[in-house]
Scaffold this active site. Sequence first.
Site, PDB file in Angstrom:
ATOM      1  N   ARG A  80      58.749  38.151  62.996  1.00  0.00           N
ATOM      2  CA  ARG A  80      59.473  38.922  64.320  1.00  0.00           C
ATOM      3  C   ARG A  80      60.446  39.733  64.454  1.00  0.00           C
ATOM      4  O   ARG A  80      61.731  39.490  64.751  1.00  0.00           O
ATOM      5  CB  ARG A  80      59.621  37.930  65.696  1.00  0.00           C
ATOM      6  CG  ARG A  80      59.538  38.868  67.268  1.00  0.00           C
ATOM      7  CD  ARG A  80      59.997  38.070  67.901  1.00  0.00           C
ATOM      8  NE  ARG A  80      58.752  38.631  69.506  1.00  0.00           N
ATOM      9  CZ  ARG A  80      60.278  38.073  70.888  1.00  0.00           C
ATOM     10  NH1 ARG A  80      60.933  37.768  70.695  1.00  0.00           N
ATOM     11  NH2 ARG A  80      59.214  38.742  71.889  1.00  0.00           N
ATOM     12  N   ASP A  85      64.296  29.787  73.668  1.00  0.00           N
ATOM     13  CA  ASP A  85      63.598  30.309  72.993  1.00  0.00           C
ATOM     14  C   ASP A  85      63.505  29.751  71.153  1.00  0.00           C
ATOM     15  O   ASP A  85      64.639  29.919  71.025  1.00  0.00           O
ATOM     16  CB  ASP A  85      63.350  31.416  73.145  1.00  0.00           C
ATOM     17  CG  ASP A  85      61.575  32.550  72.848  1.00  0.00           C
ATOM     18  OD1 ASP A  85      60.663  31.414  72.479  1.00  0.00           O
ATOM     19  OD2 ASP A  85      61.269  32.858  73.756  1.00  0.00           O
ATOM     20  N   ASP A 123      52.408  31.632  75.889  1.00  0.00           N
ATOM     21  CA  ASP A 123      52.535  32.864  75.839  1.00  0.00           C
ATOM     22  C   ASP A 123      51.055  33.232  76.550  1.00  0.00           C
ATOM     23  O   ASP A 123      51.057  34.876  77.199  1.00  0.00           O
ATOM     24  CB  ASP A 123      52.875  34.017  75.277  1.00  0.00           C
ATOM     25  CG  ASP A 123      54.319  33.535  74.690  1.00  0.00           C
ATOM     26  OD1 ASP A 123      55.031  32.822  75.822  1.00  0.00           O
ATOM     27  OD2 ASP A 123      55.048  33.894  73.926  1.00  0.00           O
TER      28      ASP A 123
HETATM   29  C1  DGJ Z   1      58.534  34.232  73.556  1.00  0.00           C
HETATM   30  C2  DGJ Z   1      58.735  33.131  74.921  1.00  0.00           C
HETATM   31  O1  DGJ Z   1      57.278  33.021  75.322  1.00  0.00           O
HETATM   32  C3  DGJ Z   1      57.759  34.702  75.794  1.00  0.00           C
HETATM   33  O2  DGJ Z   1      57.898  34.096  77.047  1.00  0.00           O
HETATM   34  C4  DGJ Z   1      59.789  35.488  76.012  1.00  0.00           C
HETATM   35  O3  DGJ Z   1      60.762  35.026  76.483  1.00  0.00           O
HETATM   36  C5  DGJ Z   1      59.700  35.854  74.685  1.00  0.00           C
HETATM   37  N1  DGJ Z   1      59.815  34.769  73.779  1.00  0.00           N
HETATM   38  C6  DGJ Z   1      61.403  36.601  74.794  1.00  0.00           C
HETATM   39  O4  DGJ Z   1      61.084  37.664  73.838  1.00  0.00           O
END
Ligand code: DGJ
Length: 732
Positions: free
Chosen positions: A441, A476, A546
């Site tokens: 990423r 995160d 997600d």
């Molecule tokens: C991964 C998370 O799980 C998402 O909800 C979001 O916050 C993205 N990262 C943002 O980069």
Amino acid sequence: MSVRFLEEYGLFWLDTAHTSYVIKVVDEERFPGHVYYGKKIRPQDAGYLLRTEEPPFVPSRNNRERAAFYDQFPFEYGGNGVGDYRESAVAVEDENGCRATMPLFTGYEILPKKPGLPGLPATFDNDGGTLILHCGDAHLGLEVDLLFSVFEREDVIARSVIIRNAGERPLFLEKALSMSLDMDAADLELLTLHGGWGKERQIDVRPIGYGRQSVGSLRGETSHQEHPFLALKDRHADQNAGEVYGFQLVYSGNFLAQVEKSQMDSLRVVLGIHPEGFGWELAPGGEFYTPEALLTYSDQGLGGMSRAFHDVIRDHLIRSAYRDRVRPVLINNWEATYFDFNTDRLLSIAECAAKLGIEMLVMDDGWFGRREDDSTSLGDWTVNEEKLPGGLKHLVERVNALGLKFGIWIEPEMVSPDSDLYRAHPDWAIQVPGREPTRSRNQYVLDLTRQEVRDYAYGCVASVLRSANIEYVKWDMNRQLTDLGSVSLPGRRMGEFSHRYVLGVYEMQERLLRDFPDLLLENCSGGGARFDAGMLYYSPQIWCSDDTDAIERLKIQEGTALAYPLSAMGAHVSACPNHEVGRVTPFETRGYVALAGTFGYELDITGLSPEERDAIPGQVALYHRFAALIQQGDYYRIASCAENHEYDCYMVVSKDKKEALVTYVQVLARPNCRSRMIRLKGLDPDAVYLVERVERGETRLIGGDLLMEGGIALRSVPGDFRGQLLYLKADE
Ligand code: DGJ
């Protein structure tokens, strides 16, 4: 106290409410043997279960077959390199590069309470005492303390190990697992949780064959892919009945969870930090603490195992001030805007949210540096004033003025190659000297084994939090570890890296809790890649996945709820067609499915249809009506759409059995059929319940016995993905 040494039988006897765990030290050499773990039995002379009077006998009787003895004796913590060829629990290299370890019993202590594990997450406040079996290998000068802490009420035993170099020579730990458990193999199957991004914790069941079958992670975190949990279940065990052994690790990094069936048909279960790539220098006097493993046994099927884990995690692991509080209903802007937002856009969402009863706005990724996409700025945690003129304080004040709390996303463990932080400190990224690290990423991981890097990263989080009235953080972690290398560790000690990284994360989150005790912290890792008991010690909730599609979530949340309480699962109502799978589901069903966790929204509410918008206040009210029950109640799984492909059903029953909530989702509509009869669980058979069909408001009195034995009829409705809720209240 439920931990005893029974002098007359020479047995260590650990009892929980419904289980017993029995240990015996045998032979002059004092081998710590595992006698029994399972359904509760009366204290008695159970040592014959070890069958030491059968060949190959204990070594003092037959030293000719010492190796054969080692290779089949049920050790409490298996040694390495002296004849037990099954998976060892501990392996040590001495200064000559030789490997041979055999921890033998040297003494014991019984403590009324459970000691903490320095730097590691650990359960606390047990009601049944702690047994410490002191073991050691005199040749190595090694001491190995095996800790067994009893949670009597919850039917859980927590195990961990302290390994100490009590000698004068340096030692090198090559493996230090948290537990090993040998048992005779009954007709058991292995249940594990596997997955990937957007499909975490899917249930997988397989027969146990000869040899080793394992799941594990070498990704630096527990991972989307596999999970630090396994269950051994009787082939006939289901949600309600049958024997199940559950094991999980309170840890957030590389792990191994394995079962091995031996030539003698015994099973050995091991759980702990994955030995691959692991090494730890143990200088004289040095100690190593393993993470803790949680064990439970249930004859009430998988449901019994889940409820035991839920109770111990909820009451004895989660520490947040929010543990028992109903969490605010939030709206997160990620799926509404992704990186494309500014103050006006956020305020328009907040205004609309406030009118509908939503309680908190969470600003996700994209508020800092020059971050317009995922290629830049991680590490530069200063507000992008072009997007948010006037900064965080200004935005938060305006959000607060609307009556909403404010929460923020941050990813403190990471650095973008395109960032001021990286340009200033390229060596702060994890890397092998001279080799370009692999990007994922577009980002690198910070070397959190280094104190100065942790201090910087933590300092950034703290100053963001101090800059405005921020009441929630979504922490995160969007990539896994590669290219392991650090200037903090000399070459020989690089095997310490992954564990030290995890300890670094724990240290940072511990500081966060200490400095901001009222903060609501939600952990997250590219969805649910670090959803584990370790992180729950720091945050009462974790973003589950997600994948926000209601039907995919049924499966993800079912797997997650096998080991973790519903109160820990971050779940949101999102837009349709769903961004991950393109599926269209009714707004109502999305709400029902998200109710099973910490409820929130993640969609552009300003663009909703009037019908959907009008539904939100009712959904928020439902959450408030049922949140305490869902957070604190006992979870019963009734049917799984992952298995039957047609419908899903689970319920939560309050501890006093006076209330229950049933969630039913008809995944696929059926032609020409009668209603589906659902037999409820966990109710008081003698109570009479007022059963309310929540969407229709209809009520009816039905006896608990009839609801459980006969069932309740759920009518088929036209269309796929249709949800129904039933609320039960005991009539008094
Ligand atoms: C991964 C998370 O799980 C998402 O909800 C979001 O916050 C993205 N990262 C943002 O980069």
